[in-house]
Design an enzyme around this catalytic site. Structure first.
Site, PDB file in Angstrom:
ATOM      1  N   ASN A 107      -6.862   5.819  -1.363  1.00  9.92           N
ATOM      2  CA  ASN A 107      -6.110   5.556  -1.304  1.00  9.92           C
ATOM      3  C   ASN A 107      -5.877   4.550  -2.288  1.00  9.92           C
ATOM      4  O   ASN A 107      -6.922   3.665  -2.250  1.00  9.92           O
ATOM      5  CB  ASN A 107      -6.168   4.897   0.473  1.00  9.92           C
ATOM      6  CG  ASN A 107      -4.325   4.070   0.135  1.00  9.92           C
ATOM      7  OD1 ASN A 107      -4.163   3.128  -0.442  1.00  9.92           O
ATOM      8  ND2 ASN A 107      -4.673   3.765   1.748  1.00  9.92           N
ATOM      9  N   GLU A 155       1.064  -1.337  -0.373  1.00 13.49           N
ATOM     10  CA  GLU A 155      -0.223   0.668   0.293  1.00 13.49           C
ATOM     11  C   GLU A 155       0.645   1.264  -0.330  1.00 13.49           C
ATOM     12  O   GLU A 155       2.288   1.100   0.616  1.00 13.49           O
ATOM     13  CB  GLU A 155      -0.160   0.023   1.102  1.00 13.49           C
ATOM     14  CG  GLU A 155      -1.590   1.321   1.797  1.00 13.49           C
ATOM     15  CD  GLU A 155      -2.000   1.046   3.032  1.00 13.49           C
ATOM     16  OE1 GLU A 155      -1.703   0.544   3.743  1.00 13.49           O
ATOM     17  OE2 GLU A 155      -3.037   1.829   3.164  1.00 13.49           O
ATOM     18  N   LYS A 165      -9.422   1.864  -1.771  1.00 13.31           N
ATOM     19  CA  LYS A 165      -9.171   1.534  -0.852  1.00 13.31           C
ATOM     20  C   LYS A 165     -11.286   1.887   0.469  1.00 13.31           C
ATOM     21  O   LYS A 165     -10.979   3.311  -0.138  1.00 13.31           O
ATOM     22  CB  LYS A 165      -8.603   2.100   0.476  1.00 13.31           C
ATOM     23  CG  LYS A 165      -8.476   1.466   1.274  1.00 13.31           C
ATOM     24  CD  LYS A 165      -7.199   1.918   2.580  1.00 13.31           C
ATOM     25  CE  LYS A 165      -6.938   1.553   3.812  1.00 13.31           C
ATOM     26  NZ  LYS A 165      -5.161   1.646   4.054  1.00 13.31           N
TER      27      LYS A 165
HETATM   28  N1  CDV Z   1      -3.011   1.635   6.827  1.00 20.50           N
HETATM   29  C1  CDV Z   1      -3.845   0.733   6.951  1.00 20.50           C
HETATM   30  O1  CDV Z   1      -5.214   0.674   7.277  1.00 20.50           O
HETATM   31  N2  CDV Z   1      -3.634  -0.178   8.584  1.00 20.50           N
HETATM   32  C2  CDV Z   1      -4.252  -0.332   9.607  1.00 20.50           C
HETATM   33  C3  CDV Z   1      -4.258  -0.076  10.743  1.00 20.50           C
HETATM   34  C4  CDV Z   1      -4.300   1.602  11.360  1.00 20.50           C
HETATM   35  C5  CDV Z   1      -5.443  -0.928  11.815  1.00 20.50           C
HETATM   36  C6  CDV Z   1      -4.145  -1.832   9.347  1.00 20.50           C
HETATM   37  O2  CDV Z   1      -5.283  -2.658   9.579  1.00 20.50           O
HETATM   38  O3  CDV Z   1      -3.233  -2.188   9.644  1.00 20.50           O
END
Ligand code: CDV
Length: 312
Positions: free
Chosen positions: A110, A47, A127
């Site tokens: 995202n 990501e 996302k």
């Molecule tokens: N970038 C993310 O989506 N991170 C989340 C954290 C915040 C819990 C994840 O699910 O890894």
């Protein structure tokens, strides 16, 4: 003749705020070449693979924020990755911050793109499950401001026929939600791709920091098993701008077993040859959706967002 696909997870180590896009793309190309040399036909990057994980900072200057976003894909800095992949004949999956203009209005997502072996974008995902918060939290060592910088994705959870497989797309926090996998499972997904940036300690759940690696794998192993598909989960890992990001990139089989796993917190390629026909074992039996699902009892899943206690 069994259908097989050798897939690579191209984990990256930290990306510094002042690291140029061109320098990051050179790292991605090195990983792409290593994956190709190992036989990969598809390479999965993390990501937001082109920049540091900027949602950890409260930023107010829009120009400063937009410097983390791509206005075109490929653009001048990312084109070398597309060209090298096409030259090698290998596909890839790349996460980045996307800025698009619709009728003069800027929208920020995202995003990931799925690119075929000829260097063409054949799938795009934005996302859906944005974690974190919108407001500044003064008592935290850092922020998680995805809800401030991005709007929720508007493309659903797409599954594309590519690389001789049904390929599904999602990003990071999506991997923790059973709905993500089930919507793709209902499109007969065989291979789910997911890049992640998971800060530890967590802003939201410090109580569970010691379980971060367990929950990471638990989510993807459950999603793979319950939907009879492979899952390729790829981290941006290591200490980035003073904040730690979880590693543990892995490839999970439809049995729920991890069949490849990263052992470092840096740039690292993991590989697995996926026997796609293995997906059929549970798709035909335990998780034969057509035979066993009872949709008449699932209405609450789409009717209600938050939990309510039972009456009385
Ligand atoms: N970038 C993310 O989506 N991170 C989340 C954290 C915040 C819990 C994840 O699910 O890894």
């Amino acid at each position: 003749m069994p259908r097989t696909l050798t897939v690579a997870g191209a984990q990256t180590g930290p990306i510094a705020r002042d690291e140029s896009r061109a320098a990051v793309v050179r790292r991605l190309i090195a990983l792409l070449r290593e994956a190709h040399a190992g036989g990969a036909r598809l390479v999965v990057f993390p990501e937001l693979a082109l920049t540091t994980f900027f949602p950890r900072w409260w930023l107010e200057d829009q120009a400063e924020i937009d410097a983390f976003f791509e206005r075109e894909m490929p653009g001048p800095d990312t084109r070398p990755l597309f060209e090298e992949a096409a030259r090698l004949g290998v596909g890839f999956y790349l996460g980045y911050a996307e800025l698009v203009e619709h009728g003069g209005i800027a929208r920020r997502f995202n995003t990931t793109v799925l690119v075929d072996a000829a260097g063409r974008i054949i799938g795009r995902y934005r996302k859906v499950h944005l974690p974190g918060h919108r407001d500044f939290l003064p008592d935290r060592p850092y922020q998680h401001l995805e809800k401030k910088y991005f709007e929720p994705g508007d493309l659903g959870f797409p599954v594309r026929r590519a690389f001789d497989a049904n390929v599904g797309m999602c990003i990071c926090n999506d991997r923790r939600w059973p709905e993500t996998y089930r919507v793709m499972g209902l499109q007969d997904v065989e291979l789910v791709l997911v890049g992640y940036n998971t800060p530890v300690p967590s802003v939201m759940t410090p109580q569970y920091d010691h379980l971060a690696a367990f929950h990471n794998h638990l989510s993807m192993q459950a999603g793979a098993y319950q939907n009879s598909c492979f899952v390729v989960g790829v981290a941006k890992a290591g200490r980035e701008e003073g904040s730690d990001l979880l590693a543990g990139s892995c490839i999970v089989a439809p049995s729920g077993e991890i069949i490849a796993q990263a052992s470092t917190e840096g740039d690292e390629v993991i590989l697995a040859t996926c026997r796609l026909d293995l997906c059929a074992i549970n798709k035909r039996t335990t998780f034969n959706f057509a035979a066993h699902r009872r949709t008449e009892h699932y209405g609450l899943i789409t009717e209600r967002t938050g939990a309510l206690p039972p009456p009385g």
